[in-house]
Design a protein around this motif. Structure first.
Motif, PDB file in Angstrom:
ATOM      1  N   ILE A 190      -9.798   8.568  10.568  1.00 52.67           N
ATOM      2  CA  ILE A 190      -9.701   9.642  11.546  1.00 52.67           C
ATOM      3  C   ILE A 190     -10.198  10.949  10.932  1.00 52.67           C
ATOM      4  O   ILE A 190     -11.068  11.627  11.484  1.00 52.67           O
ATOM      5  CB  ILE A 190      -8.260   9.800  12.063  1.00 52.67           C
ATOM      6  N   ASP A 191      -9.644  11.317   9.818  1.00 54.35           N
ATOM      7  CA  ASP A 191     -10.099  12.527   9.148  1.00 54.35           C
ATOM      8  C   ASP A 191      -9.708  12.476   7.674  1.00 54.35           C
ATOM      9  O   ASP A 191      -8.526  12.481   7.343  1.00 54.35           O
ATOM     10  CB  ASP A 191      -9.492  13.763   9.804  1.00 54.35           C
ATOM     11  N   TRP A 192     -10.700  12.433   6.805  1.00 56.08           N
ATOM     12  CA  TRP A 192     -10.390  12.229   5.405  1.00 56.08           C
ATOM     13  C   TRP A 192      -9.688  13.430   4.783  1.00 56.08           C
ATOM     14  O   TRP A 192      -8.882  13.304   3.886  1.00 56.08           O
ATOM     15  CB  TRP A 192     -11.650  11.877   4.598  1.00 56.08           C
ATOM     16  N   ARG A 193      -9.980  14.649   5.320  1.00 57.17           N
ATOM     17  CA  ARG A 193      -9.378  15.836   4.716  1.00 57.17           C
ATOM     18  C   ARG A 193      -7.868  15.851   4.928  1.00 57.17           C
ATOM     19  O   ARG A 193      -7.084  16.056   4.001  1.00 57.17           O
ATOM     20  CB  ARG A 193      -9.992  17.100   5.329  1.00 57.17           C
ATOM     21  N   LEU A 194      -7.468  15.602   6.172  1.00 52.38           N
ATOM     22  CA  LEU A 194      -6.037  15.580   6.461  1.00 52.38           C
ATOM     23  C   LEU A 194      -5.357  14.423   5.743  1.00 52.38           C
ATOM     24  O   LEU A 194      -4.242  14.552   5.241  1.00 52.38           O
ATOM     25  CB  LEU A 194      -5.813  15.455   7.974  1.00 52.38           C
ATOM     26  N   ALA A 195      -6.083  13.310   5.680  1.00 52.17           N
ATOM     27  CA  ALA A 195      -5.496  12.133   5.033  1.00 52.17           C
ATOM     28  C   ALA A 195      -5.220  12.376   3.558  1.00 52.17           C
ATOM     29  O   ALA A 195      -4.197  11.935   3.026  1.00 52.17           O
ATOM     30  CB  ALA A 195      -6.406  10.932   5.226  1.00 52.17           C
ATOM     31  N   SER A 196      -6.152  13.102   2.895  1.00 49.17           N
ATOM     32  CA  SER A 196      -5.926  13.340   1.462  1.00 49.17           C
ATOM     33  C   SER A 196      -4.671  14.167   1.233  1.00 49.17           C
ATOM     34  O   SER A 196      -4.001  14.018   0.209  1.00 49.17           O
ATOM     35  CB  SER A 196      -7.108  14.048   0.786  1.00 49.17           C
ATOM     36  N   VAL A 197      -4.344  15.021   2.193  1.00 53.09           N
ATOM     37  CA  VAL A 197      -3.123  15.817   2.063  1.00 53.09           C
ATOM     38  C   VAL A 197      -1.906  14.893   2.007  1.00 53.09           C
ATOM     39  O   VAL A 197      -1.052  14.999   1.125  1.00 53.09           O
ATOM     40  CB  VAL A 197      -2.979  16.778   3.264  1.00 53.09           C
ATOM     41  N   ILE A 198      -1.888  13.977   2.971  1.00 48.89           N
ATOM     42  CA  ILE A 198      -0.763  13.030   3.005  1.00 48.89           C
ATOM     43  C   ILE A 198      -0.692  12.250   1.690  1.00 48.89           C
ATOM     44  O   ILE A 198       0.369  12.089   1.086  1.00 48.89           O
ATOM     45  CB  ILE A 198      -0.943  12.039   4.180  1.00 48.89           C
ATOM     46  N   LEU A 199      -1.838  11.786   1.229  1.00 52.60           N
ATOM     47  CA  LEU A 199      -1.893  11.013   0.000  1.00 52.60           C
ATOM     48  C   LEU A 199      -1.354  11.819  -1.183  1.00 52.60           C
ATOM     49  O   LEU A 199      -0.569  11.316  -1.994  1.00 52.60           O
ATOM     50  CB  LEU A 199      -3.341  10.582  -0.273  1.00 52.60           C
ATOM     51  N   ALA A 200      -1.759  13.094  -1.236  1.00 47.64           N
ATOM     52  CA  ALA A 200      -1.336  13.948  -2.341  1.00 47.64           C
ATOM     53  C   ALA A 200       0.189  14.082  -2.375  1.00 47.64           C
ATOM     54  O   ALA A 200       0.778  14.216  -3.439  1.00 47.64           O
ATOM     55  CB  ALA A 200      -1.974  15.324  -2.212  1.00 47.64           C
ATOM     56  N   VAL A 201       0.800  14.029  -1.187  1.00 54.37           N
ATOM     57  CA  VAL A 201       2.251  14.160  -1.156  1.00 54.37           C
ATOM     58  C   VAL A 201       2.930  12.848  -1.554  1.00 54.37           C
ATOM     59  O   VAL A 201       3.990  12.832  -2.171  1.00 54.37           O
ATOM     60  CB  VAL A 201       2.704  14.585   0.259  1.00 54.37           C
ATOM     61  N   MET A 202       2.262  11.744  -1.206  1.00 56.42           N
ATOM     62  CA  MET A 202       2.884  10.443  -1.464  1.00 56.42           C
ATOM     63  C   MET A 202       2.980  10.109  -2.948  1.00 56.42           C
ATOM     64  O   MET A 202       3.905   9.408  -3.367  1.00 56.42           O
ATOM     65  CB  MET A 202       2.085   9.329  -0.771  1.00 56.42           C
ATOM     66  N   LEU A 203       2.017  10.565  -3.730  1.00 48.64           N
ATOM     67  CA  LEU A 203       1.993  10.159  -5.131  1.00 48.64           C
ATOM     68  C   LEU A 203       3.234  10.594  -5.915  1.00 48.64           C
ATOM     69  O   LEU A 203       3.856   9.762  -6.575  1.00 48.64           O
ATOM     70  CB  LEU A 203       0.704  10.637  -5.810  1.00 48.64           C
ATOM     71  N   PRO A 204       3.607  11.891  -5.845  1.00 48.57           N
ATOM     72  CA  PRO A 204       4.831  12.266  -6.560  1.00 48.57           C
ATOM     73  C   PRO A 204       6.054  11.509  -6.042  1.00 48.57           C
ATOM     74  O   PRO A 204       6.978  11.211  -6.803  1.00 48.57           O
ATOM     75  CB  PRO A 204       4.978  13.764  -6.301  1.00 48.57           C
ATOM     76  N   LEU A 205       6.022  11.167  -4.760  1.00 43.72           N
ATOM     77  CA  LEU A 205       7.141  10.425  -4.186  1.00 43.72           C
ATOM     78  C   LEU A 205       7.352   9.115  -4.937  1.00 43.72           C
ATOM     79  O   LEU A 205       8.476   8.744  -5.272  1.00 43.72           O
ATOM     80  CB  LEU A 205       6.864  10.140  -2.705  1.00 43.72           C
ATOM     81  N   ALA A 206       6.244   8.433  -5.219  1.00 43.90           N
ATOM     82  CA  ALA A 206       6.327   7.152  -5.914  1.00 43.90           C
ATOM     83  C   ALA A 206       7.003   7.325  -7.272  1.00 43.90           C
ATOM     84  O   ALA A 206       7.836   6.516  -7.677  1.00 43.90           O
ATOM     85  CB  ALA A 206       4.937   6.556  -6.076  1.00 43.90           C
ATOM     86  N   VAL A 207       6.642   8.415  -7.969  1.00 49.01           N
ATOM     87  CA  VAL A 207       7.213   8.648  -9.298  1.00 49.01           C
ATOM     88  C   VAL A 207       8.716   8.897  -9.187  1.00 49.01           C
ATOM     89  O   VAL A 207       9.527   8.293  -9.914  1.00 49.01           O
ATOM     90  CB  VAL A 207       6.528   9.867  -9.969  1.00 49.01           C
ATOM     91  N   ILE A 208       9.085   9.754  -8.243  1.00 49.72           N
ATOM     92  CA  ILE A 208      10.507  10.069  -8.076  1.00 49.72           C
ATOM     93  C   ILE A 208      11.287   8.806  -7.731  1.00 49.72           C
ATOM     94  O   ILE A 208      12.350   8.541  -8.281  1.00 49.72           O
ATOM     95  CB  ILE A 208      10.695  11.142  -6.976  1.00 49.72           C
ATOM     96  N   LEU A 209      10.706   8.018  -6.843  1.00 54.00           N
ATOM     97  CA  LEU A 209      11.363   6.783  -6.431  1.00 54.00           C
ATOM     98  C   LEU A 209      11.646   5.879  -7.609  1.00 54.00           C
ATOM     99  O   LEU A 209      12.704   5.264  -7.695  1.00 54.00           O
ATOM    100  CB  LEU A 209      10.459   6.016  -5.457  1.00 54.00           C
ATOM    101  N   TYR A 210      10.713   5.813  -8.527  1.00 53.51           N
ATOM    102  CA  TYR A 210      10.855   4.943  -9.684  1.00 53.51           C
ATOM    103  C   TYR A 210      12.117   5.310 -10.474  1.00 53.51           C
ATOM    104  O   TYR A 210      12.933   4.457 -10.808  1.00 53.51           O
ATOM    105  CB  TYR A 210       9.610   5.041 -10.562  1.00 53.51           C
ATOM    106  N   PHE A 211      12.265   6.605 -10.744  1.00 58.85           N
ATOM    107  CA  PHE A 211      13.414   7.030 -11.539  1.00 58.85           C
ATOM    108  C   PHE A 211      14.723   6.918 -10.753  1.00 58.85           C
ATOM    109  O   PHE A 211      15.767   6.581 -11.290  1.00 58.85           O
ATOM    110  CB  PHE A 211      13.212   8.473 -12.023  1.00 58.85           C
ATOM    111  N   TRP A 212      14.600   7.188  -9.470  1.00 63.55           N
ATOM    112  CA  TRP A 212      15.779   7.099  -8.607  1.00 63.55           C
ATOM    113  C   TRP A 212      16.334   5.673  -8.620  1.00 63.55           C
ATOM    114  O   TRP A 212      17.522   5.437  -8.786  1.00 63.55           O
ATOM    115  CB  TRP A 212      15.370   7.510  -7.187  1.00 63.55           C
ATOM    116  N   ARG A 213      15.430   4.724  -8.483  1.00 68.55           N
ATOM    117  CA  ARG A 213      15.837   3.336  -8.431  1.00 68.55           C
ATOM    118  C   ARG A 213      16.472   2.892  -9.752  1.00 68.55           C
ATOM    119  O   ARG A 213      17.425   2.130  -9.803  1.00 68.55           O
ATOM    120  CB  ARG A 213      14.648   2.450  -8.119  1.00 68.55           C
ATOM    121  N   LYS A 214      15.910   3.402 -10.844  1.00 69.61           N
ATOM    122  CA  LYS A 214      16.401   3.037 -12.159  1.00 69.61           C
ATOM    123  C   LYS A 214      17.849   3.521 -12.337  1.00 69.61           C
ATOM    124  O   LYS A 214      18.715   2.779 -12.802  1.00 69.61           O
ATOM    125  CB  LYS A 214      15.507   3.681 -13.215  1.00 69.61           C
ATOM    126  N   ALA A 215      18.066   4.756 -11.944  1.00 68.83           N
ATOM    127  CA  ALA A 215      19.416   5.318 -12.061  1.00 68.83           C
ATOM    128  C   ALA A 215      20.391   4.551 -11.175  1.00 68.83           C
ATOM    129  O   ALA A 215      21.520   4.250 -11.574  1.00 68.83           O
ATOM    130  CB  ALA A 215      19.399   6.789 -11.680  1.00 68.83           C
TER     131      ALA A 215
END
Lengths: 606, 598
Positions: free
Chosen positions: A181-206
């Motif tokens: 649909i639109d790569w510019r808007l999509a990259s924004v979403i992607l940029a937000v998702m990446l840190p989420l994955a990292v946080i999730l990893y540590f959250w799950r571990k704890a």
């Protein structure tokens, strides 16, 4: 004796290893077709459900903008699009209904199927594990592993894992759509998702760590409850109700506090997942705002709306992943305990090239046998003896000298440290346990009665035996009399510990159970201790017939039983201190002589 | 419904917490409906006008909020909306986090009260009634069933309430956009209600089947763990596995039966939910298109879509929740029925204590249980300080007498008097404190030897533990154990011989030091010499105690002041050993035959 765990001591199960997880996942293999079906179905459904959203965007464009809707270069009006939309919806609804029906059914097939199989595996291994496993922890802790822990796993295999995979695929699909649909808007979403994955990893571990602690506490509670259920009569007799309740309250508090520790971090799941979605959404608004402001952005209202609807579709799988991860975390901590049961190797098992024990004649030979329950403290040292078939051996001696130990080695309930035990010249360590034990009848000190009926209990080890044979066996051991007096006779229901029967009656019943199996070697360990003299005397006569032709080991206190044995072993000092017939031992004037004199004095005191 | 009224008793104290939880949850539901109202403005006040479309009237609850901002100042509008959304979303997170933390803590506390009540009730219930339950059932009452009841209060009822509030609220906002759009959800609502009532009935049956199958399976597993030695000695692993597999399969099938029903109903639910969704959307599109955006703005349309999907989701959630609640009700009802079953043996509050030096008298006591007559008119008196032996065949009623004295159950007819007063008039606890009871069945706890002996007051007194062990002839072997008195033994005293276990349980009773000792055939696994020594020890070291010994050994009984010989629930002989020997009755016969043996 192995060090025994108590209800208030945490059992530190190892953290689950990759190989255990692999092994656990292997339980899903039989269901791979069903899983594949579920998987494909969900992917197709996921894709189908995306079309309407995009079409709606086109409709918005047609209705609201002068430009109209451009669909892959075609100019379409809203009526046409509306028809397409209805068709799409109808399709997605149909597929959803049809698939939804099978999904629920098949998820149960997988989830409860896997749990069913795992429970079988747990049970099968519990049947293999030697006594040391049972001796080293309270029964309740074993019970919860085979029951409640497993129950909680069903959902993980039926849906959690599939749902998580599907959700990840959904997220990927939506992501691709977004980029289309639109790569510019999509990259924004992607940029937000990446840190989420990292946080999730540590959250799950704890979370994992806290889950494990919680589970250990809960297992302690299970052990305490199980112990209470069995020891109720004693607790009553010792006025311990209030005290036990206080302990139980403490245990409950402990469990609850550990759960509070979990909720403290667990409940961040939703704000985390959902928060990231909203951050993404707001960013999309702002960026579209700036892009449109800069002019010639190529964006349309419909496009932004479908983009937002699509990214809105992200929030569902994200939230779902959050809640499923919670379950998976819980499951993994349960799985650790369950896999521990499955993977523990029995300390006593058939050797690799074990042979069937042929039909036993009954020549028993102990050759320099040394044994210890715990390495270091031997219970028996250099015990040797020879018993020709058909002979009856009485074992006497002070309580705790090792009489029961000596005879339990013959059934290979424990492995000896050194020496050799042979039956008919065959080393018992080289034969299949099953074929060995089936030919040895053991009547133990504790007579355990299973729930069912009286006759079921007699028939226990020979399910094919007829009612007549069972009644015959009961008559031999003089159990017929008390059974006939029961309200439903042989068909009276028994509860596990035979609460309604006296110890003596239970002993008679388990005696009948042994007799019915017609064993070649018979071991009677205080088998008749709680039976009254009258019945015992009748039993003695029957016993003379029963013992004929069988090699028998008898531990008893009644001199009449001991005297009639072919040979008497006096067990003391980690071995056989004296051996011989009653007459020869009496002449020896050793410890056996003292024992007999003692007993006689006892009676003549009055 | 019993579960709600009966079960709520334990949750009463959690009422303030429940009020907070519901308030916060309801606020979250409201916020969930407000968020589309905010996003609607993003479209109508920022995005759409940016494309030059004229700003249509948009009806949002937040319209007034944007009033002070000029209509063409898009950046400020966007900023204001961003803040608004952030506040809404953050509030929702705070609500979510506090709701679940409060709910878990307080409702789990309430559920622990329930669990403690089940535990308490179990401990105080008569073994006679308990024998009607399998241990798998009883284990469930204190674990799984309590948890199910908790999940109902913690998760499922709130969920249902929130859906039932959320759907009308969504419909309300839809009506605000356009009243015509509310028709489909209302029509389908009626259909959903009808399906739901059928679903509830079907699920109740299914969950009952699951609960039964699971209890049977658990009992089977428990028996295999407790009876592992018997299973192994018969090499009956295969037989047990077959039995187990049958039960395992049955549980699986009961789950499958439930799944089939669930699949049927939830397909219906989904179908309804989605029809609402689709009919609404089509209706919306037609409305927007035919009126050229007059009936609804684009922003309103997006909000509308959000509401229909909320309604969709909540209808499906109702389906799952009512299924789960049925499960909770089935489990909870069983547990509550267990707790609410009146105690067979109870004493009134403030009932008197048993006096110290009291005579015990049985007056024509009849006892019938489980359709079996155990005592048929038994009368005797035991004076304080007297030592009395009870003899008779297996099943003659010796144990029943001991258990009646401990009030494990009460007589069917006749009277038991202690100090001239009916035993039922005393406080139960004080009656049990009056006796040091050694049960026929040895049960030791997974504990150290010293804690097992000092069970009465948790072994506060180490020298006393040792002294009692010595009286019970246990000191010698305990001292020789690797950890001495700190050795941990198992439930059935695994690792100890039968005789050792019996001596520990005798020592445990001696430690209790009650005025009356009841020894119920507790020396059967001991050799004569040891038994004699223990009886002698008790008679000399605890000379002031009243002692009742049930035994099969005439020589032990012969030590007593008096012997009562029972046969089939009746006293047939009674007197001093000398008298009984002279009368040449049944006691003499047994004594003679035991002498003859030597």
């Amino acid at each position: 004796m192995a060090r025994r765990n108590r209800y208030y001591e945490d059992e530190h199960t190892k953290k689950i290893t990759a190989s255990s997880i692999k092994k656990a996942l292997r339980f899903t293999i039989p269901y791979r077709k069903v899983i594949a079906f579920l998987f494909i179905g969900m992917v197709v459904l996921g894709i189908v459900s995306m079309f309407p959203t995009r079409i709606m965007g086109f409709i918005v464009d047609d209705v609201l903008t002068t430009k109209g809707a451009q669909v892959f270069g075609y100019q379409l009006d809203w009526q046409t699009l509306g028809i397409i939309l209805v068709v799409c919806y109808a399709l997605s609804m149909l597929s959803d209904s049809v698939f939804g029906y099978f999904r629920i059914k098949y998820m149960t097939v997988v989830g409860h199927g896997v749990v069913h199989d795992m429970r079988s595996a747990v049970f099968a291994n519990l049947q293999r594990l030697a006594f040391d496993y049972y001796d080293s922890r309270p029964n309740g802790k074993i019970l919860v592993r085979a029951t409640s822990y497993l129950d909680e796993l069903a959902n993980v295999f039926s849906s959690a894992i599939i749902v998580i995979v599907i959700d990840i695929i959904k997220i990927l699909c939506i992501g691709i759509w977004l980029f289309l649909i639109d790569w510019r808007l999509a990259s924004v979403i992607l940029a937000v998702m990446l840190p989420l994955a990292v946080i999730l990893y540590f959250w799950r571990k704890a979370l994992n760590k806290r889950r494990r602690i919680f589970r250990e506490k809960r297992s302690n509670r299970g052990a305490y409850v199980a112990e209470t259920v069995q020891g109720q009569a004693v607790i009553n007799a010792f006025n311990r109700e209030a005290k036990n309740e206080a302990i139980f309250d403490d245990i409950n508090d402990e469990v609850r506090k550990k759960f509070r520790d979990i909720t403290f971090i667990q409940e961040f799941n939703y704000p985390l997942m959902d928060g990231f979605y909203y951050i993404g959404l707001l960013l999309v608004y702002w960026i579209s705002f700036f892009l449109i402001g800069a002019g010639n952005s190529g964006l349309t209202v419909g496009l932004i709306i479908s983009f937002i609807s699509f990214s809105g579709m992200l929030s569902a799988p994200l939230n779902e992943i959050a809640s499923q991860l919670q379950e998976v975390t819980n499951a993994i901590s349960n799985l650790e305990s369950v896999m521990e049961v499955i993977e523990t190797e029995p300390t006593i098992k058939d050797k690799e090239n074990a042979t069937e024990m042929p039909a036993i004649a009954g020549d028993v030979r102990y050759d320099d046998v040394t044994f210890s329950y715990d390495k270091g403290t031997t219970v028996l040292e250099h015990v040797s003896f020879d018993v020709p078939h058909g002979k009856t051996i009485a074992l006497v001696g002070p309580t705790g000298a090792g009489k029961t130990t000596i005879i339990s080695l013959l059934s290979r309930f424990y492995d000896i440290d050194s020496g050799k035990i042979t039956i008919d010249g065959i080393d018992i360590s080289g034969v299949k346990l099953d074929s060995l034990r089936r030919q040895i009848g053991v009547m133990m000190q504790d007579s355990f009665i299973f729930s069912g009926t009286i006759i079921d209990n007699i028939r226990y080890a020979r399910p094919e035996a007829t009612d007549e044979e069972c009644i015959e066996a009961a008559k031999i051991v003089c159990a017929d009399e008390f059974i006939s007096r029961l309200p439903d006779g042989y068909y009276t229901k028994t509860v596990e510990q035979g609460v309604r029967m006296s110890t003596g009656e239970r002993q008679l019943l388990s005696f009948a159970r042994v007799i019915l199996t017609d064993p070649k070697i018979l071991i009677l360990d205080e088998a008749t201790a709680s039976i009254d003299t009258h019945t015992e005397q009748a039993l003695q006569k029957a016993l003379a017939v029963v013992l004929k032709g069988r090699t028998s080991f008898v531990i008893a206190h009644r001199l009449s039983t001991i005297k009639s044995a072919d040979c008497i072993f006096y067990i003391a000092n980690k071995g056989i201190a004296e051996a011989g017939t009653h007459e020869s031992l009496m002449e020896e004037k050793g410890r056996y002589y003292d024992l007999v004199q003692n007993a006689k004095n006892n009676i003549l005191d009055e | 419904m019993g579960v709600f009224s009966g079960g709520y008793k334990y949750y009463k104290q959690a009422t303030p917490a429940l009020i907070i939880v519901y308030t916060v949850a309801l606020l979250s539901v409201v916020i969930d409906r407000l968020i589309p109202q905010a996003t609607q403005l993003f479209v109508d006040r920022v995005i759409n006008p940016l494309f030059g479309a004229e700003s249509k009237n948009t009806n949002s609850v937040f319209t007034a909020f944007l009033e002070p901002i000029p209509k063409n100042d898009f950046q400020t509008t966007l900023l204001a909306l961003t803040l608004l959304l952030a506040v809404l979303v953050l509030a929702r997170y705070v609500f979510h986090y506090s709701r679940w933390n409060v709910a878990h803590w307080f409702l789990r506390k309430a559920s622990d009260r329930n669990r403690a009540a089940a535990y308490d009730h179990f401990l105080r219930q008569s073994p006679l009634l308990l024998s009607e339950y399998t241990s798998g059932d009883i284990f469930n009452y204190m674990t799984g069933d309590v948890d199910a009841l908790m999940m109902m209060h913690l998760m499922h009822i709130p969920m249902l309430v929130l859906c039932l509030v959320g759907i009308p609220l969504s419909v309300y906002f839809v009506v605000r956009i356009n009243p015509i759009l509310a028709i489909p959800p209302l029509v389908i609502g009626v259909v959903v209600y009808i399906i739901a009532t059928c679903y509830i009935k079907a699920m109740r049956k299914c969950h009952q089947a699951i609960r039964d199958a699971s209890a049977t399976l658990n009992t089977c597993i428990q028996e295999n763990i407790n009876g592992v030695r018997v299973v192994r000695s018969f090499a009956a692993e295969k037989i047990e596995t077959d039995k187990f597999e049958q039960k395992n399969q049955k549980l699986y099938e009961s789950y499958m039966a439930t799944a089939r029903k669930q699949a049927k109903y939830s397909t219906l639910f989904r179908f309804c939910a989605q029809s609402v969704n689709i009919i609404c959307i089509i209706l919306g599109i037609v409305l927007v298109a035919t009126t050229g955006g007059e009936a609804m703005s684009v922003g309103e349309f997006t909000a509308f879509i959000a509401y229909t999907s909320q309604i969709n989701g909540e209808i499906i959630a109702i389906a799952t929740t009512i299924g789960a609640i049925q499960h909770n009700i089935v489990c909870g009802t069983r547990e509550l029925n267990f707790i609410e079953r009146p105690l067979l043996v109870e004493s009134e509050q403030g009932a008197p204590e048993v006096p110290q030096n009291a005579d015990i008298e049985f007056r024509n006591v009849k006892m019938e249980m489980n359709g079996k007559v155990a005592l048929r008119g038994v009368s005797f008196t035991v004076r304080a300080g007297e030592k009395v032996g009870f003899m008779g065949k297996t099943g003659c009623g010796k144990s029943v007498i001991m258990k009646l004295l401990n009030r494990y159950y009460d007589v069917t007819d006749g009277e038991i008097l202690i100090g001239g007063r009916n035993i039922k008039e005393y406080d139960v606890d004080s009656v049990r404190r009056h006796f040091s009871f050694v049960l026929q069945d040895v049960f030791l706890f997974s504990e150290t030897v010293s804690k097992n002996i000092g069970f009465y007051d948790d072994a506060a007194n180490a020298p006393k533990v040792k002294e009692c062990a010595a009286i019970a002839c246990a000191d010698e072997f305990v001292s020789s154990l690797s950890d001495g008195y700190d050795t941990v033994v198992g439930e059935r005293g695994l690792g100890l011989s039968g005789g050792q276990k019996q001596r520990l349980s005798i020592a445990r009773a001696i430690y209790k030091d009650a005025p009356v000792f009841l020894l119920d055939d507790c020396t059967s696994a001991l050799d004569y010499a040891t038994e004699k020594k223990i009886v002698k020890n008790i008679f000399t070291e605890r000379a002031d105690k009243t002692v009742l010994i049930a035994t099969h050994r005439a020589n032990s009984a012969a030590y007593c002041d008096r012997i009562i010989y029972l046969d089939r629930g009746q006293v047939v002989e009674s007197g001093t050993p000398q008298e009984l020997i002279e009368s040449r009755g049944m006691f003499y016969e047994v004594l003679a035959s035991q002498r003859e043996e030597e």
